[in-house]
Design a protein around this motif. Structure first.
Motif, mmCIF file in Angstrom:
data_model
loop_
_atom_site.group_PDB
_atom_site.id
_atom_site.type_symbol
_atom_site.label_atom_id
_atom_site.label_comp_id
_atom_site.label_asym_id
_atom_site.label_seq_id
_atom_site.Cartn_x
_atom_site.Cartn_y
_atom_site.Cartn_z
ATOM 1 N N THR A 37 0.762 -0.845 0.312
ATOM 2 C CA THR A 37 -0.189 -0.178 0.129
ATOM 3 C C THR A 37 1.035 1.225 0.251
ATOM 4 N N LEU A 38 0.142 2.454 -0.526
ATOM 5 C CA LEU A 38 1.361 3.777 0.151
ATOM 6 C C LEU A 38 0.980 4.110 1.010
ATOM 7 N N PRO A 39 0.358 3.754 2.595
ATOM 8 C CA PRO A 39 1.030 4.124 3.452
ATOM 9 C C PRO A 39 2.767 3.513 3.603
ATOM 10 N N GLU A 40 1.718 2.257 3.617
ATOM 11 C CA GLU A 40 3.161 1.257 3.754
ATOM 12 C C GLU A 40 4.782 1.795 2.323
ATOM 13 N N ALA A 41 4.892 2.001 1.872
ATOM 14 C CA ALA A 41 5.546 2.452 0.768
ATOM 15 C C ALA A 41 6.207 3.742 1.536
ATOM 16 N N LEU A 42 4.943 4.742 1.934
ATOM 17 C CA LEU A 42 5.744 5.735 2.914
ATOM 18 C C LEU A 42 6.579 5.464 3.947
ATOM 19 N N GLU A 43 6.310 4.564 4.378
ATOM 20 C CA GLU A 43 6.345 4.184 5.938
ATOM 21 C C GLU A 43 8.141 3.581 5.556
ATOM 22 N N GLN A 44 8.454 2.388 4.911
ATOM 23 C CA GLN A 44 9.815 1.889 3.912
ATOM 24 C C GLN A 44 11.114 3.722 3.700
ATOM 25 N N ALA A 45 10.454 4.322 3.409
ATOM 26 C CA ALA A 45 10.503 5.522 2.372
ATOM 27 C C ALA A 45 11.146 6.637 3.889
ATOM 28 N N ALA A 46 10.268 6.763 4.662
ATOM 29 C CA ALA A 46 11.164 7.450 6.248
ATOM 30 C C ALA A 46 11.679 6.667 7.110
ATOM 31 N N ALA A 47 11.945 4.959 6.703
ATOM 32 C CA ALA A 47 12.632 4.140 7.561
ATOM 33 C C ALA A 47 14.228 4.165 6.497
ATOM 34 N N GLN A 48 14.082 4.251 5.592
ATOM 35 C CA GLN A 48 15.747 5.140 4.906
ATOM 36 C C GLN A 48 16.356 6.085 4.891
ATOM 37 N N LEU A 49 15.083 7.128 5.477
ATOM 38 C CA LEU A 49 15.725 8.931 5.241
ATOM 39 C C LEU A 49 15.976 8.805 7.115
#
Ligand code: PEP
Ligand code: MG
Length: 537
Positions: A37-49
């Motif tokens: 899902t998109l919220p999961e993608a945002l969370e993954q991107a935030a985790a990378q940052l």
């Protein structure tokens, strides 16, 4: 040979081969399991940052990444798109619509703070799209002599790249005040920005002069010889500055000048020899607050680490200078049309009295645990503000006494950065010391916003109006018996040091990296007749 002229963004010289970013080895990606899902993608991107933030040692870089993490975690970002997601629309399309709307808003803002963050938003756009496509960006690998050419480079991609000592960056766009330029300066990577659209063929040889803002393509033998000479001279200067850093700061006439450090937290002092300086002249606590205000115990521990490092010498801790270009989540006011003239610094702290008292209590307790602590108030404009702080300090002391906690009242000083305060230092009520914030004093005196490159040439310390004001502050402080220092960027610029000494200043505070060159400039002042002024060149 072609000579292109842009704007100087980070000083230094490099000779190498042009590489277009990120094509040269930089496009490598490996497949990762795509989020559902998109919220999961945002969370993954935030985790990378967040991971990148853990790996970075610069407080400024951490603040940039923190902004991105906060932004991606803000529930309001996806709120308008939730119905579309529930209807099963393509997450990538929904993401693009949501972030593009934000980018358009930021671009259209008359507030420089938002316009400067457009690059960070574009960076997040690309990162989330890559996550949705199941791609994890690989680290960019560059040849050792790469002259990297790009339209712009996102701060997080810059931080994820291992830069070498022979490389340089040339941006067609960008500005010297953009985040990526700040990061290049902190890494001593030469950078030229705003070069425009002139062709720069990949593979061609180029000389980059980050201090002059020039790029020489296909340099002829004379240009190559000049490069060698200048590089040798710079290297000699760097070694001499390193040697001077260890010695005391004395003028040519033998007069002692106090040299202090500017820091954001104790991690910046790892590996810095305390003998380099006479103490810490400015702790910018807002970077400690980048993720929101820390509690009293966390602050107490942070101040304690700084006092321990300073070993009894002065540690001047500035209370939170949030607002303006430094928002702090959970603390700053919502959007103001003119943030630099708005609720920033002490004005904001006085409106957040309970939170401000947490910082004051931590400072009073830290003062009991180590000599040398002093409290510095940012953006002071008039006596009522200083009196309000004294009342809060007295209330904090009462509370601590009541709780049986050790504390002490440290000296209380003011930043001199608002022209009205500069002109009436003796009318701010009893103050124990003062420190000129030349970054803000220049912007307010010259009416030239410090984050707007279009007006940055106006922010010139040589302007007779600014010189006169500086002289008045020094005289005013001397007449009132107030010890005075200067902790803005001017103190870190060897070419400006003669001006500051001539105005009568004998205490300067600067980043550790500037100490050697500044001590050299001090040693050369005043210049002998027919000699170039100290610090020139
Ligand atoms: C200044 O204004 O010169 C200063 C030292 O404070 P800051 O740059 O943090 O505003
Ligand atoms: Mg300031």
């Amino acid at each position: 040979m072609t000579r292109l002229v842009g704007q100087a963004a980070a000083p230094g010289l490099a000779l190498g081969r042009v590489v277009e970013w990120p094509a040269a080895g930089g496009a490598a990606v490996h497949e990762a399991a795509p989020p559902r899902t998109l919220p999961e993608a945002l969370e993954q991107a935030a985790a990378q940052l967040r991971e990148l933030r853990e790996r970075t040692d610069s407080a400024e870089a951490r603040a940039i990444l923190e902004f991105q993490v906060e932004f991606l975690g803000d529930p309001a970002l996806l709120e308008p798109a939730l119905p579309l997601l529930q209807q099963g629309s393509d997450p990538a399309a929904v993401w693009c619509a949501a972030i593009d709307a934000q980018i358009a808003d930021f671009e259209a803002s008359d507030d420089d703070y938002f316009r400067h963050r457009v690059g960070d938003l574009r960076d997040m756009r690309a990162r989330v799209l890559a996550v949705l496509a199941g791609q994890a960006a690989a680290e960019v690998e560059l040849p050792a002599d790469a002259i990297v050419v790009a339209d712009d480079i996102a701060p997080s991609r810059f931080l994820a790249t291992r830069w070498g000592p022979r490389q340089a960056v040339v941006l067609r766009g960008g500005s010297p005040t953009a985040h990526v330029a700040l990061l290049a300066r902190s890494r001593a990577l030469p950078m030229v920005v705003a070069l425009g659209t002139a062709p720069i063929p990949p593979g061609s040889t180029a000389i980059v002069d980050g201090g002059a803002g020039t790029v020489e393509l296909a340099p002829d033998p004379q240009a190559l010889a000049r490069f060698e000479q200048r590089r040798d001279a710079l290297e000699q200067g760097r070694r001499a500055a390193e040697r001077s850093a260890a010695g005391p700061a004395r003028t040519r006439g033998g007069e002692r000048v106090q040299v202090l450090l500017n820091v954001s937290d104790a991690t910046e002092l790892e590996g810095v020899d305390p003998a380099l300086c006479d103490g810490i002249g400015l702790v910018r606590t807002e970077l400690m607050f980048a993720e929101g205000p820390p509690d009293e115990a966390t602050q107490l521990a942070a101040y304690g680490r700084l006092l321990h490092w300073a070993g009894g010498r002065q540690v001047v801790v500035r209370t939170l200078d949030a607002g303006g270009d430094k928002p702090v989540p959970g603390w700053s006011m919502p959007h103001e049309a003119n943030p630099f003239l708005g609720t920033r610094g002490l004005r904001l702290s006085l409106r957040q009295a309970e939170g401000f008292k947490v910082q004051l209590r931590a400072l009073l307790r830290a003062a009991a645990g180590g000599d040398g602590l002093r409290i510095l108030l940012p953006m002071v404009t008039d006596a009522a503000e200083v009196a309000a702080v004294r009342a809060l300090v007295a209330a904090c002391a009462d509370e601590l006494r009541g709780a049986g906690l050790a504390h002490r009242l440290p000296p209380l000083g003011v930043m001199v950065e608002v022209p009205a305060a500069a002109l009436a230092l003796d009318r701010l009520g009893p103050i124990d010391f003062a420190s000129i914030g030349s970054n803000d004093l220049l912007q307010y005196t010259m009416a030239a916003a410090r984050d707007n490159p279009r007006v940055s040439p106006l922010a010139d310390a040589a302007h007779p109006g600014f010189e006169r004001l500086l002289g008045l502050v020094v005289q005013g402080a001397a007449a009132a018996g107030i010890p005075l220092s200067l902790c803005g960027d001017l103190a870190a610029q060897p070419a400006q040091v003669p001006r500051l000494l001539a105005a009568g200043l004998r205490s300067l505070s600067m980043p550790a990296a500037a100490v050697g060159a500044v001590k050299q400039a001090i040693a050369g002042w005043p210049a002998a007749p027919h000699e170039p002024p100290a610090g020139a060149g």
